[in-house]
Enzyme design. Structure first.
Site, mmCIF file in Angstrom:
data_model
loop_
_atom_site.group_PDB
_atom_site.id
_atom_site.type_symbol
_atom_site.label_atom_id
_atom_site.label_comp_id
_atom_site.label_asym_id
_atom_site.label_seq_id
_atom_site.Cartn_x
_atom_site.Cartn_y
_atom_site.Cartn_z
ATOM 1 N N GLU A 153 0.824 -1.211 0.000
ATOM 2 C CA GLU A 153 0.000 0.000 0.000
ATOM 3 C C GLU A 153 0.860 1.265 0.000
ATOM 4 O O GLU A 153 0.507 2.275 -0.593
ATOM 5 C CB GLU A 153 -1.006 -0.003 1.165
ATOM 6 C CG GLU A 153 -0.533 -0.470 2.505
ATOM 7 C CD GLU A 153 -0.515 -1.992 2.689
ATOM 8 O OE1 GLU A 153 0.153 -2.668 1.876
ATOM 9 O OE2 GLU A 153 -1.098 -2.483 3.670
ATOM 10 N N ALA A 192 12.283 -37.143 -7.353
ATOM 11 C CA ALA A 192 12.253 -37.607 -8.739
ATOM 12 C C ALA A 192 12.252 -39.129 -8.716
ATOM 13 O O ALA A 192 12.986 -39.740 -7.931
ATOM 14 C CB ALA A 192 13.485 -37.093 -9.479
ATOM 15 N N ASP A 208 25.091 -38.537 -2.297
ATOM 16 C CA ASP A 208 25.093 -37.615 -3.451
ATOM 17 C C ASP A 208 25.982 -36.395 -3.244
ATOM 18 O O ASP A 208 26.272 -35.697 -4.211
ATOM 19 C CB ASP A 208 23.672 -37.084 -3.724
ATOM 20 C CG ASP A 208 22.685 -38.184 -4.036
ATOM 21 O OD1 ASP A 208 23.117 -39.342 -4.197
ATOM 22 O OD2 ASP A 208 21.483 -37.886 -4.108
ATOM 23 N N LEU A 212 22.753 -28.262 -2.650
ATOM 24 C CA LEU A 212 21.474 -27.726 -2.152
ATOM 25 C C LEU A 212 21.395 -26.205 -2.276
ATOM 26 O O LEU A 212 20.959 -25.523 -1.347
ATOM 27 C CB LEU A 212 21.223 -28.176 -0.696
ATOM 28 C CG LEU A 212 21.211 -29.683 -0.455
ATOM 29 C CD1 LEU A 212 20.932 -30.002 1.012
ATOM 30 C CD2 LEU A 212 20.178 -30.385 -1.338
ATOM 31 N N THR A 244 13.426 -39.854 4.793
ATOM 32 C CA THR A 244 13.167 -38.507 5.324
ATOM 33 C C THR A 244 11.775 -38.037 4.890
ATOM 34 O O THR A 244 11.017 -37.483 5.685
ATOM 35 C CB THR A 244 14.278 -37.548 4.856
ATOM 36 O OG1 THR A 244 15.511 -38.035 5.378
ATOM 37 C CG2 THR A 244 14.043 -36.134 5.337
ATOM 38 N N LEU A 245 11.431 -38.294 3.639
ATOM 39 C CA LEU A 245 10.089 -37.923 3.151
ATOM 40 C C LEU A 245 9.007 -38.675 3.928
ATOM 41 O O LEU A 245 7.957 -38.115 4.255
ATOM 42 C CB LEU A 245 9.978 -38.240 1.655
ATOM 43 C CG LEU A 245 10.801 -37.323 0.733
ATOM 44 C CD1 LEU A 245 11.071 -37.995 -0.609
ATOM 45 C CD2 LEU A 245 10.092 -35.979 0.526
HETATM 46 N N1 LIG Z 1 15.379 -39.271 -6.635
HETATM 47 C C1 LIG Z 1 15.299 -38.348 -5.711
HETATM 48 O O1 LIG Z 1 14.501 -37.400 -5.772
HETATM 49 C C2 LIG Z 1 16.228 -38.418 -4.534
HETATM 50 C C3 LIG Z 1 16.289 -37.364 -3.628
HETATM 51 C C4 LIG Z 1 17.122 -37.466 -2.541
HETATM 52 C C5 LIG Z 1 17.864 -38.633 -2.373
HETATM 53 N N2 LIG Z 1 17.791 -39.614 -3.282
HETATM 54 C C6 LIG Z 1 18.537 -40.860 -3.090
HETATM 55 O O2 LIG Z 1 17.959 -41.474 -1.956
HETATM 56 C C7 LIG Z 1 18.959 -42.229 -1.298
HETATM 57 C C8 LIG Z 1 18.905 -41.861 0.178
HETATM 58 O O3 LIG Z 1 17.605 -42.060 0.665
HETATM 59 P P1 LIG Z 1 17.336 -42.773 2.042
HETATM 60 O O4 LIG Z 1 15.882 -42.946 2.203
HETATM 61 O O5 LIG Z 1 18.184 -43.978 2.105
HETATM 62 O O6 LIG Z 1 17.973 -41.780 3.084
HETATM 63 P P2 LIG Z 1 17.715 -40.254 3.496
HETATM 64 O O7 LIG Z 1 16.261 -40.022 3.732
HETATM 65 O O8 LIG Z 1 18.446 -39.373 2.581
HETATM 66 O O9 LIG Z 1 18.505 -40.232 4.861
HETATM 67 C C9 LIG Z 1 18.126 -41.123 5.889
HETATM 68 C C10 LIG Z 1 18.885 -40.728 7.100
HETATM 69 O O10 LIG Z 1 18.420 -39.470 7.570
HETATM 70 C C11 LIG Z 1 18.424 -39.475 8.981
HETATM 71 N N3 LIG Z 1 17.026 -39.423 9.424
HETATM 72 C C12 LIG Z 1 15.888 -39.488 8.698
HETATM 73 N N4 LIG Z 1 14.803 -39.328 9.495
HETATM 74 C C13 LIG Z 1 15.284 -39.157 10.738
HETATM 75 C C14 LIG Z 1 14.668 -38.939 12.008
HETATM 76 N N5 LIG Z 1 13.333 -38.874 12.139
HETATM 77 N N6 LIG Z 1 15.441 -38.817 13.083
HETATM 78 C C15 LIG Z 1 16.795 -38.880 12.973
HETATM 79 N N7 LIG Z 1 17.456 -39.077 11.804
HETATM 80 C C16 LIG Z 1 16.687 -39.208 10.706
HETATM 81 C C17 LIG Z 1 19.106 -40.754 9.389
HETATM 82 O O11 LIG Z 1 20.482 -40.407 9.369
HETATM 83 P P3 LIG Z 1 21.696 -41.247 9.993
HETATM 84 O O12 LIG Z 1 21.821 -42.465 9.170
HETATM 85 O O13 LIG Z 1 22.888 -40.334 9.868
HETATM 86 O O14 LIG Z 1 21.356 -41.494 11.425
HETATM 87 C C18 LIG Z 1 18.724 -41.674 8.253
HETATM 88 O O15 LIG Z 1 19.529 -42.784 8.119
HETATM 89 C C19 LIG Z 1 20.253 -41.884 -1.966
HETATM 90 O O16 LIG Z 1 20.606 -42.949 -2.811
HETATM 91 C C20 LIG Z 1 19.963 -40.669 -2.777
HETATM 92 O O17 LIG Z 1 20.727 -40.639 -3.970
HETATM 93 C C21 LIG Z 1 16.988 -39.551 -4.353
#
Ligand SMILES: NC(=O)c1ccc[n+]([C@@H]2O[C@H](COP(=O)([O-])OP(=O)(O)OC[C@H]3O[C@@H](n4cnc5c(N)ncnc54)[C@H](OP(=O)(O)O)[C@@H]3O)[C@@H](O)[C@H]2O)c1
Length: 346
Positions: A54, A158, A205, A209, A291-292
């Site tokens: 405004e 993705a 990876d 970011l 994480t998702l």
């Molecule tokens: N295509 C895509 O869009 C995409 C995007 C991102 C990643 N990626 C791929 O996904 C893979 C990784 O995925 P991911 O599912 O294995 O792992 P992530 O979600 O990347 O990481 C998991 C880690 O995050 C931490 N974490 C998650 N939730 C938590 C919570 N509530 N409390 C405490 N710590 C927590 C823990 O870490 P700590 O192990 O250190 O305890 C857990 O082992 C990789 O290969 C990557 O290349 C793909």
């Protein structure tokens, strides 16, 4: 309502959109000043700390005396408090319009109806509610923050045609998204205040970011880890953007520019408390799958943006599954499909 109210309010909303990615924790607001069915001034909130819409609109009117007896359209109630800028309601009273048309009352408790009351006490007619739904959708981050006491959560990943986010040997996202999708993701990053990934994504990876393939700001980088085992030479420790690590057990020393937050009981509880304290009103959650899942399992997400590539992995890390949502849209970006799910009420 007057004949052309809708046209002028839509113009406000279009102007307001220009601030996306720059207004940070502030709302997206546009303003149009109309006299004898002519726009004599207009403006929008350009960036955090800059004048509100405004004030921009008033400043853009050459002869301020013309504003007397005009109608001012704004998509959000004018503020009534001193923040980074002085209260807009007083600046509006000073130029003596006849009527104010606003889309909605400000959900921020510092304002919430107070701006409207001040204006009405000064004898200005205030009409509320025109284009309220469009306005709330545009400002869904801001409304979520004040009405749900948490940031607006956008999930993003993705996946391949056969539903994998990574190969068994952990090749990264670039193998799924095409160049146009990667650039779009960088644009999305500029629009949100923070970006979150899990520690395994950092270890696999080593992402930067940042928003380097689009103009605009870099969001704050958030990383969650139970183990706190993150390689010390990871890109997230560079000075391109701020980084905050949420940890359960601290086993190593991180560079002094890194913010450390201990997870008290529950990760999402600690994350939301941190965001409320820092005024972080939106987060782009970029994976990985576990994480998702933190957000999907508890239905604490507002949008999911899924990029479907044209390739097939056959095996690997499974993509998350969204089976409940309110609406969705879909579009092609070269050989990628982008699906946009909405879970929110705005
Ligand atoms: N295509 C895509 O869009 C995409 C995007 C991102 C990643 N990626 C791929 O996904 C893979 C990784 O995925 P991911 O599912 O294995 O792992 P992530 O979600 O990347 O990481 C998991 C880690 O995050 C931490 N974490 C998650 N939730 C938590 C919570 N509530 N409390 C405490 N710590 C927590 C823990 O870490 P700590 O192990 O250190 O305890 C857990 O082992 C990789 O290969 C990557 O290349 C793909």
């Amino acid at each position: 309502m007057c004949e052309n109210d809708l046209i002028y309010m839509r113009r406000c909303l279009n102007l307001a959109k220009e601030g996306l990615g720059y207004v940070r924790s502030n709302p997206l607001v546009g303003c149009v000043i109309v006299k004898d069915n002519h726009i004599i001034g207009e403006g929008f909130h350009h960036a955090f700390g800059k004048p509100h819409a405004e004030i921009e609109a008033i400043n853009n009117v050459k002869d301020k005396s013309q504003i007397k007896n005009s109608t001012i359209y704004i998509n959000l109630e004018p503020c009534s408090h001193y923040g980074k800028t002085p209260p807009c309601s007083q600046s509006i009273i000073d130029v003596q319009p006849l009527r104010l048309v606003i889309a909605d009352i400000d959900p921020n408790p510092l304002v919430n109806n107070k701006g409207k009351e001040i204006l009405e006490k000064a004898g200005i007619k205030v009409d509320v509610g025109l284009c309220k739904n469009e306005h709330r959708h545009l400002n869904r981050r801001f409304y979520t923050f004040y009405q749900k006491n948490r940031p607006y959560i956008i999930l993003k990943w993705a996946q391949t045609l056969d539903g994998f986010i990574a190969q068994k040997n952990q090749q990264c996202i670039k193998w799924i998204s095409n160049d146009a999708s990667l650039q779009l993701v960088h644009k999305w990053r500029t629009e949100e205040m923070a970006i979150l990934v899990g520690a395994e994504t950092i270890r696999c990876d080593n992402p930067q970011l940042t928003s380097r393939h689009w103009y605009g700001h870099n969001p704050i980088r958030l990383v969650v880890t139970n183990s706190s085992n993150l390689p010390i030479n990871s890109n997230i420790f560079n000075d391109q953007a701020e980084t905050t690590i949420f940890y359960k057990n601290l086993i190593k020393q991180y560079p002094s520019n890194i913010d450390l937050v201990k997870i008290e009981n529950d990760f999402l509880g600690s994350l939301f408390a941190y965001c409320l304290e820092k005024n972080i009103i939106s987060i782009l959650v970029e994976g990985g799958a576990s994480t998702l899942d933190n957000f999907i399992k508890r239905n604490l997400w507002d949008e999911a943006r899924v990029i479907i590539g044209s390739n097939i992995f056959g095996n690997g890390k499974k993509a998350p599954i969204i089976d409940e949502y309110k609406s969705f849209d879909i579009f092609d970006l070269e050989d990628n499909k982008i699906i946009h799910y909405y879970n929110d009420t705005y």
